[in-house]
Design a protein around this motif. Structure first.
Motif, PDB file in Angstrom:
ATOM      1  N   LEU A 153      -2.082  10.008  16.301  1.00 22.46           N
ATOM      2  CA  LEU A 153      -2.949   9.604  15.205  1.00 22.46           C
ATOM      3  C   LEU A 153      -2.163   9.407  13.920  1.00 22.46           C
ATOM      4  O   LEU A 153      -2.406   8.477  13.163  1.00 22.46           O
ATOM      5  CB  LEU A 153      -4.038  10.659  14.995  1.00 22.46           C
ATOM      6  N   ALA A 154      -1.165  10.306  13.685  1.00 18.58           N
ATOM      7  CA  ALA A 154      -0.353  10.192  12.466  1.00 18.58           C
ATOM      8  C   ALA A 154       0.434   8.898  12.459  1.00 18.58           C
ATOM      9  O   ALA A 154       0.593   8.249  11.432  1.00 18.58           O
ATOM     10  CB  ALA A 154       0.586  11.390  12.351  1.00 18.58           C
ATOM     11  N   GLN A 155       0.933   8.506  13.661  1.00 20.33           N
ATOM     12  CA  GLN A 155       1.719   7.284  13.751  1.00 20.33           C
ATOM     13  C   GLN A 155       0.858   6.044  13.549  1.00 20.33           C
ATOM     14  O   GLN A 155       1.353   4.985  13.202  1.00 20.33           O
ATOM     15  CB  GLN A 155       2.416   7.223  15.115  1.00 20.33           C
ATOM     16  N   ASP A 156      -0.474   6.174  13.803  1.00 21.13           N
ATOM     17  CA  ASP A 156      -1.373   5.037  13.669  1.00 21.13           C
ATOM     18  C   ASP A 156      -1.873   4.847  12.242  1.00 21.13           C
ATOM     19  O   ASP A 156      -2.591   3.894  11.964  1.00 21.13           O
ATOM     20  CB  ASP A 156      -2.577   5.213  14.607  1.00 21.13           C
ATOM     21  N   GLU A 157      -1.553   5.767  11.351  1.00 17.50           N
ATOM     22  CA  GLU A 157      -2.032   5.670   9.985  1.00 17.50           C
ATOM     23  C   GLU A 157      -1.290   4.579   9.217  1.00 17.50           C
ATOM     24  O   GLU A 157      -0.110   4.337   9.434  1.00 17.50           O
ATOM     25  CB  GLU A 157      -1.861   7.011   9.266  1.00 17.50           C
ATOM     26  N   LEU A 158      -2.007   3.942   8.305  1.00 17.39           N
ATOM     27  CA  LEU A 158      -1.409   2.942   7.422  1.00 17.39           C
ATOM     28  C   LEU A 158      -0.546   3.651   6.376  1.00 17.39           C
ATOM     29  O   LEU A 158      -1.014   4.577   5.704  1.00 17.39           O
ATOM     30  CB  LEU A 158      -2.507   2.136   6.744  1.00 17.39           C
ATOM     31  N   GLU A 159       0.703   3.249   6.253  1.00 20.49           N
ATOM     32  CA  GLU A 159       1.616   3.860   5.297  1.00 20.49           C
ATOM     33  C   GLU A 159       1.803   2.939   4.089  1.00 20.49           C
ATOM     34  O   GLU A 159       1.958   1.731   4.242  1.00 20.49           O
ATOM     35  CB  GLU A 159       2.971   4.130   5.950  1.00 20.49           C
ATOM     36  N   THR A 160       1.799   3.534   2.903  1.00 22.56           N
ATOM     37  CA  THR A 160       1.987   2.779   1.667  1.00 22.56           C
ATOM     38  C   THR A 160       3.184   3.332   0.903  1.00 22.56           C
ATOM     39  O   THR A 160       3.337   4.549   0.774  1.00 22.56           O
ATOM     40  CB  THR A 160       0.745   2.854   0.775  1.00 22.56           C
ATOM     41  N   GLY A 179       4.999  -0.118  12.966  1.00 15.44           N
ATOM     42  CA  GLY A 179       6.249  -0.867  12.967  1.00 15.44           C
ATOM     43  C   GLY A 179       6.199  -2.176  12.226  1.00 15.44           C
ATOM     44  O   GLY A 179       7.242  -2.781  11.952  1.00 15.44           O
ATOM     45  N   LEU A 180       4.989  -2.648  11.912  1.00 18.66           N
ATOM     46  CA  LEU A 180       4.831  -3.900  11.161  1.00 18.66           C
ATOM     47  C   LEU A 180       4.686  -3.563   9.686  1.00 18.66           C
ATOM     48  O   LEU A 180       3.908  -2.680   9.315  1.00 18.66           O
ATOM     49  CB  LEU A 180       3.600  -4.648  11.650  1.00 18.66           C
ATOM     50  N   SER A 181       5.417  -4.254   8.826  1.00  9.08           N
ATOM     51  CA  SER A 181       5.346  -3.955   7.396  1.00  9.08           C
ATOM     52  C   SER A 181       5.375  -5.233   6.563  1.00  9.08           C
ATOM     53  O   SER A 181       5.979  -6.232   6.947  1.00  9.08           O
ATOM     54  CB  SER A 181       6.496  -3.036   6.970  1.00  9.08           C
ATOM     55  N   LEU A 182       4.711  -5.153   5.418  1.00 11.29           N
ATOM     56  CA  LEU A 182       4.710  -6.231   4.431  1.00 11.29           C
ATOM     57  C   LEU A 182       5.183  -5.620   3.122  1.00 11.29           C
ATOM     58  O   LEU A 182       4.578  -4.664   2.618  1.00 11.29           O
ATOM     59  CB  LEU A 182       3.326  -6.841   4.268  1.00 11.29           C
ATOM     60  N   THR A 183       6.266  -6.169   2.562  1.00 10.18           N
ATOM     61  CA  THR A 183       6.898  -5.590   1.384  1.00 10.18           C
ATOM     62  C   THR A 183       6.994  -6.610   0.265  1.00 10.18           C
ATOM     63  O   THR A 183       7.422  -7.747   0.483  1.00 10.18           O
ATOM     64  CB  THR A 183       8.314  -5.081   1.713  1.00 10.18           C
TER      65      THR A 183
END
Length: 235
Positions: free
Chosen positions: A18-25, A57-61
């Motif tokens: 669940l932690a890995q599925d969280e959206l990271e900012t 693993g997908l990110s937008l920066t």
């Protein structure tokens, strides 16, 4: 007892998933004494903010740079879409500069006309082996042309080796341009970036510290060398 252990393990693994599925900012900003990029001098004292979101693993920066000491320094705004799985990473970056030779003299962001834009589009692929990371970058669209007006496909590749010395985090970098490029000011294969960077956390309180970094960078092709000092602010 065995069932209890299995149940506990299942709860831990489920919580990890669940932690890995969280959206990271990510929200942070670097302040640097000079803006050195891949062995090139792009300006004096600058503030460089970052805003990023990541998921599985997908990110937008979004990343930018604005000069603080000299208002005529180039302003930059980049968007990167990337994906990482294991040690492999791939990505596409849209670079934009308010001033760009051969581009749009009015510095309009939404100007994408061929031979009249301040955008450069770059694709990258790399792999982190742990003891070293290899990255390769190539421009595929935007303001990147040869002197005769044909597309240059300017490329850059580098290897970064991290290590620890005297409780300080270090990285050693060697980067090169494989062919002639107006963007990198090369006439063929050239080593354009040799750098050594040290980072040390400066503790402010028990829960807050500021990473301070210093870097020696040299461009053997242009025979220039730089010493950069900076720090990172991140909540």
């Amino acid at each position: 007892m065995k069932k209890i252990v299995l149940l506990a393990m299942g709860m831990v693994l489920s919580g990890t998933a669940l932690a890995q599925d969280e959206l990271e900012t990510t929200v942070k900003a670097d302040a640097v004494s000079s803006y050195i990029w891949r062995g090139q001098d792009l300006g004096n004292v600058a503030l460089q903010p970052t805003l990023a979101v990541g998921y599985r693993g997908l990110s937008l920066t979004a990343w930018g740079s604005v000069g603080l000491a000299n208002t005529t320094d180039t302003k930059e705004f980049d968007l990167t879409l990337s994906y990482t799985i294991g040690g492999l990473n791939i990505g596409i970056t849209d670079y934009w500069f308010n001033q760009f030779a051969g581009g749009d003299p009015e510095g309009r962001y939404f100007k994408y006309d061929a031979h009249a834009t301040n955008h450069v589009f770059e694709a990258n692929i790399g792999y982190d082996f742990g003891f070293a990371a290899l990255q390769c970058y190539t421009n595929f669209a935007g303001n990147d042309y040869k002197k005769d007006g044909t597309r240059a496909y300017s490329s850059y590749m580098e290897i970064v080796v991290p290590f620890k010395l005297s409780a300080v985090d270090w990285t050693a970098t060697v980067g090169a341009v494989p062919s002639s490029s107006v963007q990198y000011a090369t006439n063929g294969f050239a080593v354009t970036n040799v750098a050594l960077k040290a980072t040390k956390d400066i503790r402010i309180t028990d829960t807050f510290s500021i990473p301070l970094f210093a870097q020696i960078a040299a461009n053997p092709c242009s025979q220039k060398a730089y010493l950069v000092l900076g720090f990172t602010l991140q909540p």
